[in-house]
Scaffold this active site. Sequence first.
Site, PDB file in Angstrom:
ATOM      1  N   CYS A 140      57.993  67.917  37.119  1.00  0.00           N
ATOM      2  CA  CYS A 140      57.071  66.997  36.447  1.00  0.00           C
ATOM      3  C   CYS A 140      57.864  66.363  35.316  1.00  0.00           C
ATOM      4  CB  CYS A 140      55.853  67.752  35.910  1.00  0.00           C
ATOM      5  SG  CYS A 140      54.765  66.768  34.853  1.00  0.00           S
ATOM      6  N   THR A 141      57.755  65.052  35.157  1.00  0.00           N
ATOM      7  CA  THR A 141      58.574  64.372  34.142  1.00  0.00           C
ATOM      8  C   THR A 141      58.140  64.684  32.719  1.00  0.00           C
ATOM      9  OG1 THR A 141      57.232  62.382  34.605  1.00  0.00           O
ATOM     10  CG2 THR A 141      59.451  62.486  35.554  1.00  0.00           C
ATOM     11  N   CYS A 154      56.398  60.521  38.198  1.00  0.00           N
ATOM     12  CA  CYS A 154      55.314  61.497  38.180  1.00  0.00           C
ATOM     13  C   CYS A 154      55.472  62.392  39.394  1.00  0.00           C
ATOM     14  CB  CYS A 154      53.971  60.761  38.225  1.00  0.00           C
ATOM     15  SG  CYS A 154      52.523  61.841  38.316  1.00  0.00           S
ATOM     16  N   TYR A 172      46.969  64.095  36.141  1.00  0.00           N
ATOM     17  CA  TYR A 172      46.729  63.852  37.555  1.00  0.00           C
ATOM     18  C   TYR A 172      46.753  65.163  38.350  1.00  0.00           C
ATOM     19  CZ  TYR A 172      47.441  58.739  37.246  1.00  0.00           C
ATOM     20  OH  TYR A 172      47.339  57.409  36.969  1.00  0.00           O
ATOM     21  N   GLY A 173      47.483  66.134  37.835  1.00  0.00           N
ATOM     22  CA  GLY A 173      47.757  67.351  38.600  1.00  0.00           C
ATOM     23  C   GLY A 173      46.555  68.187  38.968  1.00  0.00           C
ATOM     24  N   THR A 227      53.457  64.593  40.523  1.00  0.00           N
ATOM     25  CA  THR A 227      52.215  64.692  41.280  1.00  0.00           C
ATOM     26  C   THR A 227      52.059  63.530  42.247  1.00  0.00           C
ATOM     27  OG1 THR A 227      51.136  65.901  39.482  1.00  0.00           O
ATOM     28  CG2 THR A 227      49.704  64.833  41.096  1.00  0.00           C
TER      29      THR A 227
END
Length: 270
Positions: free
Chosen positions: A185-186, A73, A42-43, A75
Amino acid sequence: MNNAPIGVFDSGLGGLTAVRELRNVLPNENIIYFGDTGRVPYGTRSNSTIKRYAMQDAKFLLKHKVKMIIAACGTVSSVATNLKNDLPVPYTGVVSPTCFAAAKATKNKKIGVIGTSATIHSHSYRDMLKKFDSDIEVIEQDCPLFVPLVESGFIDKDDEVVRLVIERYMNHIKGAGVDTVILGCTHYPIIKEAISCVMGEEVTLIDSGKETAIYAAKILKENNLLTGRTYKGESEFYVSDTPDGFESVAGVFLGENVSHSVEQINIELY
């Protein structure tokens, strides 16, 4: 008391770090996990695309009648900031609980933040840290190769490729003299050990998945939504791409075999 499941979503595998921590904090809860493996990462997407993806992910989880939604997330938590207002159940992202823990942990008030490009460009962690303590100096660094590194299974701290990529991104933050780093970020806790080797043991790494799980437990308790079960909860896993790669790597992250318990769905239907 509420025996409905907790819903967790992420762009791919990274959110499993939050699931692992949720199991430690709330072992009797059922969990529905959706990893959007077909559209990861997604980033690198536009803000409008990220917001659309996040709402689709949440709608899928709501179909399973979840009692809470966690955007595991960085992001989504940074960009889709109004998602909470559009949901009928309690919601949390990872930014606020993670920043709270980092602000408590730092001693020299120099905190590094690493995340996807979208997360870093949003300055969400920086802005939240400043709300907790305006004197905190925040050094931000996007690490766009970390997610594909993790998703491809490059997680060993002794792997030269892993070390070189981490050094490439972390040298700036290390040089700034931070004593605390937010893994924004996970996905990143999966290479936490390798990051620590580069940064040094004296630097505290804040795991966004762990802090979010602790915060989620607090929200559920405050809203009287904790399960009444006295036995171990179960987890269901859904992905938007073929489950094969997810199954093999997820087993490593969660410490158990998830083969034949992962289902592929068409997220564009939501």
